[in-house]
Enzyme design. Structure first.
Site, PDB file in Angstrom:
ATOM      1  N   ASN A  55      -6.619  -2.120   0.937  1.00 58.40           N
ATOM      2  CA  ASN A  55      -6.121  -1.406   2.115  1.00 58.40           C
ATOM      3  C   ASN A  55      -5.716  -0.002   1.686  1.00 58.40           C
ATOM      4  O   ASN A  55      -5.529   0.272   0.500  1.00 58.40           O
ATOM      5  CB  ASN A  55      -4.941  -2.157   2.742  1.00 58.40           C
ATOM      6  CG  ASN A  55      -4.690  -1.756   4.191  1.00 58.40           C
ATOM      7  OD1 ASN A  55      -5.448  -1.001   4.789  1.00 58.40           O
ATOM      8  ND2 ASN A  55      -3.629  -2.276   4.760  1.00 58.40           N
TER       9      ASN A  55
ATOM     10  N   ASP B  77       2.223  -3.601   2.295  1.00 63.02           N
ATOM     11  CA  ASP B  77       2.180  -2.491   1.331  1.00 63.02           C
ATOM     12  C   ASP B  77       2.711  -2.861  -0.040  1.00 63.02           C
ATOM     13  O   ASP B  77       3.289  -2.039  -0.739  1.00 63.02           O
ATOM     14  CB  ASP B  77       2.944  -1.281   1.881  1.00 63.02           C
ATOM     15  CG  ASP B  77       2.364  -0.761   3.169  1.00 63.02           C
ATOM     16  OD1 ASP B  77       1.130  -0.838   3.335  1.00 63.02           O
ATOM     17  OD2 ASP B  77       3.126  -0.292   4.023  1.00 63.02           O
TER      18      ASP B  77
ATOM     19  N   LEU C 108      -2.673  -3.130  10.274  1.00 59.10           N
ATOM     20  CA  LEU C 108      -1.231  -3.169  10.501  1.00 59.10           C
ATOM     21  C   LEU C 108      -0.636  -4.572  10.580  1.00 59.10           C
ATOM     22  O   LEU C 108       0.553  -4.716  10.837  1.00 59.10           O
ATOM     23  CB  LEU C 108      -0.890  -2.418  11.793  1.00 59.10           C
ATOM     24  CG  LEU C 108      -1.266  -0.943  11.794  1.00 59.10           C
ATOM     25  CD1 LEU C 108      -0.915  -0.314  13.134  1.00 59.10           C
ATOM     26  CD2 LEU C 108      -0.581  -0.203  10.662  1.00 59.10           C
ATOM     27  N   LYS C 109      -1.441  -5.589  10.354  1.00 60.38           N
ATOM     28  CA  LYS C 109      -0.926  -6.957  10.378  1.00 60.38           C
ATOM     29  C   LYS C 109      -1.185  -7.598   9.027  1.00 60.38           C
ATOM     30  O   LYS C 109      -2.028  -7.138   8.261  1.00 60.38           O
ATOM     31  CB  LYS C 109      -1.617  -7.767  11.476  1.00 60.38           C
ATOM     32  CG  LYS C 109      -1.310  -7.260  12.860  1.00 60.38           C
ATOM     33  CD  LYS C 109      -1.948  -8.129  13.907  1.00 60.38           C
ATOM     34  CE  LYS C 109      -1.609  -7.591  15.288  1.00 60.38           C
ATOM     35  NZ  LYS C 109      -2.110  -8.423  16.350  1.00 60.38           N
ATOM     36  N   LEU C 110      -0.452  -8.651   8.766  1.00 52.78           N
ATOM     37  CA  LEU C 110      -0.722  -9.408   7.552  1.00 52.78           C
ATOM     38  C   LEU C 110      -1.889 -10.355   7.805  1.00 52.78           C
ATOM     39  O   LEU C 110      -1.977 -10.978   8.863  1.00 52.78           O
ATOM     40  CB  LEU C 110       0.518 -10.211   7.149  1.00 52.78           C
ATOM     41  CG  LEU C 110       1.732  -9.395   6.729  1.00 52.78           C
ATOM     42  CD1 LEU C 110       2.927 -10.308   6.471  1.00 52.78           C
ATOM     43  CD2 LEU C 110       1.437  -8.553   5.501  1.00 52.78           C
TER      44      LEU C 110
ATOM     45  N   GLU D 102      -7.860  10.712   2.293  1.00 49.38           N
ATOM     46  CA  GLU D 102      -8.183   9.298   2.515  1.00 49.38           C
ATOM     47  C   GLU D 102      -9.694   9.100   2.592  1.00 49.38           C
ATOM     48  O   GLU D 102     -10.244   8.207   1.947  1.00 49.38           O
ATOM     49  CB  GLU D 102      -7.542   8.780   3.812  1.00 49.38           C
ATOM     50  CG  GLU D 102      -6.066   8.559   3.728  1.00 49.38           C
ATOM     51  CD  GLU D 102      -5.479   8.072   5.047  1.00 49.38           C
ATOM     52  OE1 GLU D 102      -4.497   7.320   4.977  1.00 49.38           O
ATOM     53  OE2 GLU D 102      -5.990   8.434   6.131  1.00 49.38           O
TER      54      GLU D 102
ATOM     55  N   HIS E  76      -3.094   3.429   2.577  1.00 47.16           N
ATOM     56  CA  HIS E  76      -1.808   3.791   3.168  1.00 47.16           C
ATOM     57  C   HIS E  76      -1.641   5.315   3.109  1.00 47.16           C
ATOM     58  O   HIS E  76      -1.923   5.917   2.073  1.00 47.16           O
ATOM     59  CB  HIS E  76      -0.681   3.102   2.392  1.00 47.16           C
ATOM     60  CG  HIS E  76       0.663   3.307   2.989  1.00 47.16           C
ATOM     61  ND1 HIS E  76       1.083   2.631   4.120  1.00 47.16           N
ATOM     62  CD2 HIS E  76       1.682   4.123   2.634  1.00 47.16           C
ATOM     63  CE1 HIS E  76       2.311   3.022   4.421  1.00 47.16           C
ATOM     64  NE2 HIS E  76       2.697   3.919   3.532  1.00 47.16           N
TER      65      HIS E  76
END
Length: 153
Positions: free
Chosen positions: A64, A107, A47-49, A136, A66
């Site tokens: 990643n 994203d 959830l972080k860059l 997923e 989503h």
């Protein structure tokens, strides 16, 4: 971490908060990745860059996942339950899973795999999550293997 330990897979927890500055954290992360000769960085809905230098050095090798069909329902704040709630609020007929190469924007990276999941008339965020999450788990490993095999170059 418990699964890694049970299977004798080396693992490390890297906490940015343990460093005095973001630059120091970035430098230490890069050193750690290089020390262990890491070729690919596989995130699981992170959830972080990542630090920009990490993104540059591992460009095309950071993946990643989503819980929605990007580019819709993506970006900062759009994760997990928030995605499923938005999909349901907009009366979408389908949702799904997107696997993408991560870059310096949430994203935003190149999509390398997607799979649609139907949205049912009686879905709740929990039931939609369960169906998306199953896909997923099935799709991610296969896609990572294809990435390693050079399918997305």
């Amino acid at each position: 971490l418990a699964i890694a330990k049970e299977n004798e897979i080396e693992s490390t927890v890297f906490l940015i908060s343990k460093h005095d500055t973001p630059e120091q954290a970035s430098d230490q992360l890069i050193a750690l990745l290089q020390e262990h000769k890491i070729d690919y960085i596989v995130l699981a809905g992170y959830l972080k860059l990542l630090p920009l230098e990490v993104v540059k050095m591992w460009a095309g090798k950071i993946v990643n996942i989503h819980p929605g069909l990007l580019p819709e329902y993506g970006g900062k704040g759009m994760y997990g339950r928030h995605v499923h709630e938005a999909v349901l609020a907009n009366n979408e007929k389908e949702s799904g899973v997107t696997i993408h190469l991560a870059d310096e924007i949430y994203d935003n990276g190149r999509i390398i795999a997607q799979q649609k999941v139907p949205v049912l008339s009686d879905d709740t965020p929990e039931t939609l999550f369960a169906r998306v999450n199953k896909v997923e788990h099935e799709l991610y490993g296969k896609t990572i293997q294809k990435l390693i095999d050079g399918a997305y170059e």
